[in-house]
Design a protein around this motif. Structure first.
Motif, PDB file in Angstrom:
ATOM      1  N   LEU A 262     -48.257 -40.965   4.948  1.00  0.00           N
ATOM      2  CA  LEU A 262     -49.029 -39.966   5.695  1.00  0.00           C
ATOM      3  C   LEU A 262     -48.293 -39.530   6.952  1.00  0.00           C
ATOM      4  O   LEU A 262     -48.350 -38.361   7.349  1.00  0.00           O
ATOM      5  N   HIS A 263     -47.596 -40.467   7.557  1.00  0.00           N
ATOM      6  CA  HIS A 263     -46.864 -40.158   8.795  1.00  0.00           C
ATOM      7  C   HIS A 263     -45.582 -39.378   8.504  1.00  0.00           C
ATOM      8  O   HIS A 263     -45.325 -38.332   9.119  1.00  0.00           O
ATOM      9  N   VAL A 264     -44.784 -39.865   7.542  1.00  0.00           N
ATOM     10  CA  VAL A 264     -43.467 -39.271   7.286  1.00  0.00           C
ATOM     11  C   VAL A 264     -43.568 -37.967   6.499  1.00  0.00           C
ATOM     12  O   VAL A 264     -42.928 -36.967   6.841  1.00  0.00           O
ATOM     13  N   SER A 265     -44.369 -37.965   5.441  1.00  0.00           N
ATOM     14  CA  SER A 265     -44.405 -36.811   4.534  1.00  0.00           C
ATOM     15  C   SER A 265     -45.396 -35.732   4.936  1.00  0.00           C
ATOM     16  O   SER A 265     -45.198 -34.554   4.610  1.00  0.00           O
ATOM     17  N   PHE A 266     -46.471 -36.138   5.639  1.00  0.00           N
ATOM     18  CA  PHE A 266     -47.526 -35.163   5.922  1.00  0.00           C
ATOM     19  C   PHE A 266     -47.768 -34.940   7.410  1.00  0.00           C
ATOM     20  O   PHE A 266     -48.643 -34.166   7.774  1.00  0.00           O
ATOM     21  N   GLY A 267     -47.033 -35.627   8.265  1.00  0.00           N
ATOM     22  CA  GLY A 267     -47.095 -35.341   9.696  1.00  0.00           C
ATOM     23  C   GLY A 267     -48.278 -35.922  10.431  1.00  0.00           C
ATOM     24  O   GLY A 267     -48.587 -35.486  11.541  1.00  0.00           O
ATOM     25  N   PHE A 268     -48.968 -36.885   9.851  1.00  0.00           N
ATOM     26  CA  PHE A 268     -50.073 -37.535  10.559  1.00  0.00           C
ATOM     27  C   PHE A 268     -49.494 -38.501  11.593  1.00  0.00           C
ATOM     28  O   PHE A 268     -48.543 -39.227  11.311  1.00  0.00           O
TER      29      PHE A 268
ATOM     30  N   VAL B 177     -54.830 -40.171  14.655  1.00  0.00           N
ATOM     31  CA  VAL B 177     -55.182 -39.926  13.246  1.00  0.00           C
ATOM     32  C   VAL B 177     -54.787 -41.131  12.393  1.00  0.00           C
ATOM     33  O   VAL B 177     -55.592 -41.650  11.599  1.00  0.00           O
ATOM     34  N   ILE B 178     -53.561 -41.600  12.564  1.00  0.00           N
ATOM     35  CA  ILE B 178     -53.095 -42.775  11.821  1.00  0.00           C
ATOM     36  C   ILE B 178     -53.905 -44.010  12.215  1.00  0.00           C
ATOM     37  O   ILE B 178     -54.276 -44.826  11.359  1.00  0.00           O
ATOM     38  N   THR B 179     -54.203 -44.138  13.499  1.00  0.00           N
ATOM     39  CA  THR B 179     -54.990 -45.288  13.964  1.00  0.00           C
ATOM     40  C   THR B 179     -56.375 -45.290  13.335  1.00  0.00           C
ATOM     41  O   THR B 179     -56.875 -46.329  12.886  1.00  0.00           O
ATOM     42  N   TRP B 180     -56.996 -44.117  13.283  1.00  0.00           N
ATOM     43  CA  TRP B 180     -58.345 -44.020  12.697  1.00  0.00           C
ATOM     44  C   TRP B 180     -58.301 -44.336  11.208  1.00  0.00           C
ATOM     45  O   TRP B 180     -59.145 -45.078  10.693  1.00  0.00           O
ATOM     46  N   LEU B 181     -57.314 -43.774  10.492  1.00  0.00           N
ATOM     47  CA  LEU B 181     -57.209 -44.018   9.065  1.00  0.00           C
ATOM     48  C   LEU B 181     -56.911 -45.491   8.773  1.00  0.00           C
ATOM     49  O   LEU B 181     -57.385 -46.051   7.785  1.00  0.00           O
ATOM     50  N   SER B 182     -56.134 -46.121   9.649  1.00  0.00           N
ATOM     51  CA  SER B 182     -55.856 -47.546   9.492  1.00  0.00           C
ATOM     52  C   SER B 182     -57.136 -48.364   9.617  1.00  0.00           C
ATOM     53  O   SER B 182     -57.387 -49.280   8.826  1.00  0.00           O
TER      54      SER B 182
ATOM     55  N   SER C 216     -62.733 -35.863   6.291  1.00  0.00           N
ATOM     56  CA  SER C 216     -62.201 -35.314   5.047  1.00  0.00           C
ATOM     57  C   SER C 216     -62.058 -33.797   5.138  1.00  0.00           C
ATOM     58  O   SER C 216     -61.043 -33.236   4.695  1.00  0.00           O
ATOM     59  N   LYS C 217     -63.041 -33.138   5.725  1.00  0.00           N
ATOM     60  CA  LYS C 217     -62.967 -31.679   5.873  1.00  0.00           C
ATOM     61  C   LYS C 217     -61.823 -31.272   6.785  1.00  0.00           C
ATOM     62  O   LYS C 217     -61.095 -30.302   6.509  1.00  0.00           O
ATOM     63  N   GLN C 218     -61.642 -32.017   7.875  1.00  0.00           N
ATOM     64  CA  GLN C 218     -60.558 -31.680   8.800  1.00  0.00           C
ATOM     65  C   GLN C 218     -59.192 -31.893   8.151  1.00  0.00           C
ATOM     66  O   GLN C 218     -58.286 -31.055   8.299  1.00  0.00           O
ATOM     67  N   LEU C 219     -59.035 -33.004   7.432  1.00  0.00           N
ATOM     68  CA  LEU C 219     -57.759 -33.274   6.773  1.00  0.00           C
ATOM     69  C   LEU C 219     -57.481 -32.242   5.688  1.00  0.00           C
ATOM     70  O   LEU C 219     -56.351 -31.762   5.543  1.00  0.00           O
ATOM     71  N   THR C 220     -58.519 -31.893   4.910  1.00  0.00           N
ATOM     72  CA  THR C 220     -58.347 -30.908   3.841  1.00  0.00           C
ATOM     73  C   THR C 220     -57.939 -29.557   4.407  1.00  0.00           C
ATOM     74  O   THR C 220     -57.053 -28.876   3.863  1.00  0.00           O
ATOM     75  N   GLN C 221     -58.566 -29.161   5.526  1.00  0.00           N
ATOM     76  CA  GLN C 221     -58.220 -27.898   6.164  1.00  0.00           C
ATOM     77  C   GLN C 221     -56.768 -27.901   6.631  1.00  0.00           C
ATOM     78  O   GLN C 221     -56.023 -26.931   6.439  1.00  0.00           O
ATOM     79  N   PHE C 222     -56.347 -29.008   7.230  1.00  0.00           N
ATOM     80  CA  PHE C 222     -54.962 -29.147   7.694  1.00  0.00           C
ATOM     81  C   PHE C 222     -53.983 -29.065   6.523  1.00  0.00           C
ATOM     82  O   PHE C 222     -52.958 -28.370   6.589  1.00  0.00           O
ATOM     83  N   LEU C 223     -54.300 -29.759   5.438  1.00  0.00           N
ATOM     84  CA  LEU C 223     -53.412 -29.771   4.274  1.00  0.00           C
ATOM     85  C   LEU C 223     -53.338 -28.401   3.611  1.00  0.00           C
ATOM     86  O   LEU C 223     -52.267 -27.962   3.189  1.00  0.00           O
ATOM     87  N   ASN C 224     -54.480 -27.712   3.526  1.00  0.00           N
ATOM     88  CA  ASN C 224     -54.490 -26.374   2.924  1.00  0.00           C
ATOM     89  C   ASN C 224     -53.759 -25.365   3.789  1.00  0.00           C
ATOM     90  O   ASN C 224     -53.005 -24.522   3.280  1.00  0.00           O
TER      91      ASN C 224
ATOM     92  N   LEU D 184     -54.627 -38.795  -3.598  1.00  0.00           N
ATOM     93  CA  LEU D 184     -53.821 -37.629  -3.973  1.00  0.00           C
ATOM     94  C   LEU D 184     -52.558 -37.550  -3.128  1.00  0.00           C
ATOM     95  O   LEU D 184     -51.482 -37.204  -3.628  1.00  0.00           O
ATOM     96  N   LEU D 185     -52.673 -37.856  -1.852  1.00  0.00           N
ATOM     97  CA  LEU D 185     -51.514 -37.824  -0.967  1.00  0.00           C
ATOM     98  C   LEU D 185     -50.551 -38.968  -1.283  1.00  0.00           C
ATOM     99  O   LEU D 185     -49.334 -38.811  -1.195  1.00  0.00           O
ATOM    100  N   TYR D 186     -51.100 -40.093  -1.664  1.00  0.00           N
ATOM    101  CA  TYR D 186     -50.283 -41.274  -1.997  1.00  0.00           C
ATOM    102  C   TYR D 186     -49.402 -40.993  -3.213  1.00  0.00           C
ATOM    103  O   TYR D 186     -48.263 -41.463  -3.300  1.00  0.00           O
ATOM    104  N   THR D 187     -49.926 -40.241  -4.182  1.00  0.00           N
ATOM    105  CA  THR D 187     -49.200 -39.991  -5.436  1.00  0.00           C
ATOM    106  C   THR D 187     -48.581 -38.592  -5.487  1.00  0.00           C
ATOM    107  O   THR D 187     -48.215 -38.115  -6.560  1.00  0.00           O
TER     108      THR D 187
END
Length: 436
Positions: A73-79, A83-88, A3-11, A126-129
């Motif tokens: 996450l892949h199309v809009s946010f570049g994951f 990363v996608i495999t782990w989140l899946s 969560s910290k890594q994703l938040t840092q990337f998004l910010n 938050l990313l979904y919506t």
């Protein structure tokens, strides 16, 4: 850790919606409502009326489609990649079982939803919506979200009320269509609408309902917005009365056990059940009438009598000052507003608040003024005293400029600022007696 890594990337890449305050550091329900109300008060100060709609999603966290989420996450946010495999793997193969009346259901695999008990689940929501604020922006409407709650608003002259309703209806229809295609549902039963403005401008409006998805929704005279009761004229009377009612109820409950409690225990309970209600979103109470302030102060005085084991009409001011060291209601509100301004100037508040405050020293046309060297802020001009000066973007700078220079120094820490601010407000509330 994820969560910290994703938040840092998004910010770092400015990917999180600016006007989404849910589950984000330095954001809160108070900052969300404060921003919306500041915009609405500014509009009312200019003679406009505002149509505010409060939107709510039905079981939103539980209906998030995993495949749509991963694709977004892949199309809009570049994951991508691992990363996608782990989140899946984080989302898949979760199970659910219900126990009720000593009966246990079968174990069922969950095909949708994000885990609300995790630190990562809300962030994924938050990313979904994230497209919802974009839709509102495309319709030139203001919007502010807190998780699955949305505040949709637009303002204009009272003569243009029909167009405001049409614009809001069109926007909500598109949001509803988007939600349907993303396995979400707008909760029509909890959707509320209200006209906001001065009494004189609201008298010119005759529209009292709005049609959504074939259902007629009546306008309310007051609405509950993230725990804050807002009335059409923004007097905050309904909110104050509700605080007083719930606080006195808690005090009556505590009074039955006061004899069994130490002073420290009773103080802790009063803070938990009463003071927390008085302080919640109290920045919105800046500039309200003296009558309403007196009602809130009576709650605080009753709480002090409970802690000090005093009777109903016993004097309590000296105990509040010398023993409890409690700030009166008016100063508690000023404390909150000043602290928010401090956080804005130190980059510890949401951008939607800090961007509207500017130092006189940073303004080329004003930096020659003597007040520039004292760390003062630019105070926007207003037309009305009742609403214009209650706007945080006006009230905040006015209050900040009235503080001593030592509180406005750049090198002061937050802990020191809080301490000195309370001392300053305490001395202001309880001036020392001078002897002749």
């Amino acid at each position: 850790m994820v969560s910290k890594q994703l938040t840092q990337f998004l910010n770092d890449n400015n990917l999180l919606p600016k006007f989404q305050s849910g589950f984000r550091a330095q954001h809160s329900t108070e900052t969300a409502v404060l921003k919306v109300m500041a915009d609405i008060m500014a509009a009312a100060d200019q003679g406009d009326v505002t149509l505010l709609g409060l939107l709510d999603m039905s079981a939103a966290f539980d209906t998030v489609d995993h495949q749509i989420l991963l694709e977004r996450l892949h199309v809009s946010f570049g994951f991508s990649g691992s990363v996608i495999t782990w989140l899946s793997s984080f989302l898949d193969q979760r199970t659910q079982q219900i126990i009720f009346n000593d009966m246990t259901s079968d174990i069922v695999t969950i095909a949708s939803g994000v885990p609300q008990g995790s630190v990562l689940g809300p962030l994924l929501f938050l990313l979904y919506t994230a497209d919802v604020p974009v839709i509102a922006s495309n319709h030139n409407l203001g919007i502010h979200c807190y998780a699955d709650d949305g505040q949709l608003y637009v303002y204009n002259k009272a003569s243009g009320a029909d167009s405001l309703v049409s614009r809001v209806t069109a926007c909500i229809a598109e949001i509803d269509l988007w939600m349907s295609s993303n396995r979400l549902k707008l909760n029509s039963d909890k959707t509320q609408f209200i006209w906001l403005g001065t009494w004189q401008q609201l008298q010119k409006i005759t529209i009292d309902s709005i049609t959504l998805n074939g259902s007629i929704v009546e306008f309310q005279s007051s609405v509950n917005n993230l725990g804050v009761k807002i009335d059409s004229n923004m007097t905050m009377k309904d909110h104050v009365l509700r605080i007083c009612h719930s606080s006195f109820y808690q005090l009556r409950q505590l009074r039955t056990i006061r004899k069994s409690l130490s002073m420290e225990a009773s103080t802790a309970l009063v803070h938990a059940f009463v003071a927390s209600r008085l302080d919640y979103c109290n920045s919105l109470l800046y500039g309200i009438s003296n009558e309403l302030l007196h009602r809130l102060q009576s709650v605080l005085r009753s709480a002090a009598r409970l802690v000090m084991r005093k009777r109903k009409f016993d004097p309590i001011s000296d105990d509040m000052r010398d023993i409890l060291h409690w700030l009166p209601i008016s100063q508690r509100i000023q404390y909150k507003v000043a602290l928010l301004v401090f956080k804005c100037l130190r980059g510890q508040a949401p951008p939607y608040l800090s961007e509207s405050l500017s130092l006189i020293a940073d303004n080329p046309s004003l930096r020659h003024l003597r007040s520039a060297v004292h760390g003062n802020l630019v105070v926007p001009r207003t037309r009305t005293a009742r609403l214009g000066k209650r706007n945080f973007f006006v009230a905040g700078p006015m209050l900040w400029n009235s503080l001593p220079s030592e509180l406005k120094q750049n090198n002061i820490t937050m802990d020191l600022f809080k301490s000195k601010l309370k001392t300053f407000l305490f001395e202001k509330a309880y001036p020392k007696l001078t002897l002749n």
